[in-house]
Design an enzyme around this catalytic site. Structure first.
Site, PDB file in Angstrom:
ATOM      1  N   PHE A 147      -7.115  16.363  36.887  1.00 47.85           N
ATOM      2  CA  PHE A 147      -7.782  17.431  37.609  1.00 47.85           C
ATOM      3  C   PHE A 147      -8.493  16.902  38.851  1.00 47.85           C
ATOM      4  O   PHE A 147      -9.204  15.897  38.784  1.00 47.85           O
ATOM      5  CB  PHE A 147      -8.857  18.095  36.726  1.00 47.85           C
ATOM      6  CG  PHE A 147      -8.340  18.730  35.476  1.00 47.85           C
ATOM      7  CD1 PHE A 147      -8.196  20.109  35.387  1.00 47.85           C
ATOM      8  CD2 PHE A 147      -8.026  17.959  34.358  1.00 47.85           C
ATOM      9  CE1 PHE A 147      -7.740  20.712  34.225  1.00 47.85           C
ATOM     10  CE2 PHE A 147      -7.569  18.549  33.189  1.00 47.85           C
ATOM     11  CZ  PHE A 147      -7.426  19.929  33.125  1.00 47.85           C
ATOM     12  N   ASP A 148      -8.333  17.596  39.969  1.00 52.82           N
ATOM     13  CA  ASP A 148      -9.260  17.415  41.072  1.00 52.82           C
ATOM     14  C   ASP A 148     -10.609  17.964  40.614  1.00 52.82           C
ATOM     15  O   ASP A 148     -10.686  18.698  39.616  1.00 52.82           O
ATOM     16  CB  ASP A 148      -8.749  18.166  42.297  1.00 52.82           C
ATOM     17  CG  ASP A 148      -9.664  18.018  43.496  1.00 52.82           C
ATOM     18  OD1 ASP A 148     -10.158  16.915  43.736  1.00 52.82           O
ATOM     19  OD2 ASP A 148      -9.894  19.028  44.176  1.00 52.82           O
ATOM     20  N   CYS A 149     -11.665  17.641  41.335  1.00 54.47           N
ATOM     21  CA  CYS A 149     -12.993  18.128  40.947  1.00 54.47           C
ATOM     22  C   CYS A 149     -13.471  19.282  41.821  1.00 54.47           C
ATOM     23  O   CYS A 149     -13.571  20.416  41.369  1.00 54.47           O
ATOM     24  CB  CYS A 149     -14.006  16.984  40.986  1.00 54.47           C
ATOM     25  SG  CYS A 149     -15.679  17.484  40.495  1.00 54.47           S
TER      26      CYS A 149
END
Length: 224
Positions: free
Chosen positions: A9-11
């Site tokens: 996941f990107d944040c």
């Protein structure tokens, strides 16, 4: 159907709803310094860049458009204001914690944010325990997105082949980085900063599909 063994996941703008807050702060500070951008142009050019890359591009704009660099301390003041706004207003993207908790595959965060800010955002929103210790900043690798380094690093730490990883991203640079890593990538459109133009850019960059909300993503996770 492609079989996934891990999700990365990107944040910002994916797990935490920081992008809209960040753009608000950035545009205000830059306008005060004489650099005026439309929100759409700013997002198109700078969203998903590392802090160092964004600073370099903004400094180049200042020299070109203003004929001078930004004042000393500008970027430090901007970061301090980011942090104040995040402490006061940052939340998870709606439905994120529930969707992540339902995911049965190994997972990691791979972000362009600096190490300390990345951990701070995940801690503020209560999301850190869902990913720790697999939280990775581009500070840990040679090149930030759109290069694939941070995604490849996360896959290595998870012990999963890149081709078996799914990435969830909200930025063009992130999508390009995932594709360069040989990973599948879903564009995520549930953050408060997203609009139709941003979604179109994710498709054009090569996102395999677009998830409008975390509820939609959670339904897909259930099939893994």
């Amino acid at each position: 159907m492609r079989v996934f063994e891990a999700v990365i996941f990107d944040c910002d703008g994916v797990l935490v709803d920081s992008e809209a807050l960040g753009v608000e702060v950035e545009l205000e500070h830059l306008a005060g310094a004489g650099l005026v951008y439309s929100r759409a142009d700013y997002m198109r050019r700078f969203m998903g860049l590392s802090l160092a890359a964004a600073r370099e591009a903004i400094d180049a704009d200042a020299r070109e458009r203003l004929g001078r660099p930004l004042r000393p301390g500008f970027h430090d003041d901007l970061i301090e204001d980011y942090r104040r706004v995040y402490r006061e207003r940052l939340t998870e993207v709606a439905g994120c914690a529930t969707a992540v908790a339902a995911l049965r595959l190994p997972r990691a965060v791979a972000s362009s944010a600096g190490v300390s800010d990345l951990f701070a955002k995940l801690t503020m929103t209560g999301l850190l325990p869902a990913f720790d210790p697999h939280v990775y900043s581009a500070d840990l690798v040679a090149r930030a997105k759109p290069h694939p380094d941070v995604f490849l690093y996360a896959a290595e730490r998870l012990g999963v082949a890149p081709g078996a990883c799914l990435v969830i991203e909200d930025s063009v640079n992130g999508v390009r980085a995932a594709r360069a890593a040989g990973m599948a990538v879903w564009g995520f459109a549930g953050g408060g900063h997203m609009d139709e133009a941003a979604v179109a850019r994710l498709r054009d960059a090569g996102a395999d599909t677009i998830m409008a909300t975390w509820a939609e993503a959670a339904d897909r996770f259930a099939a893994f």
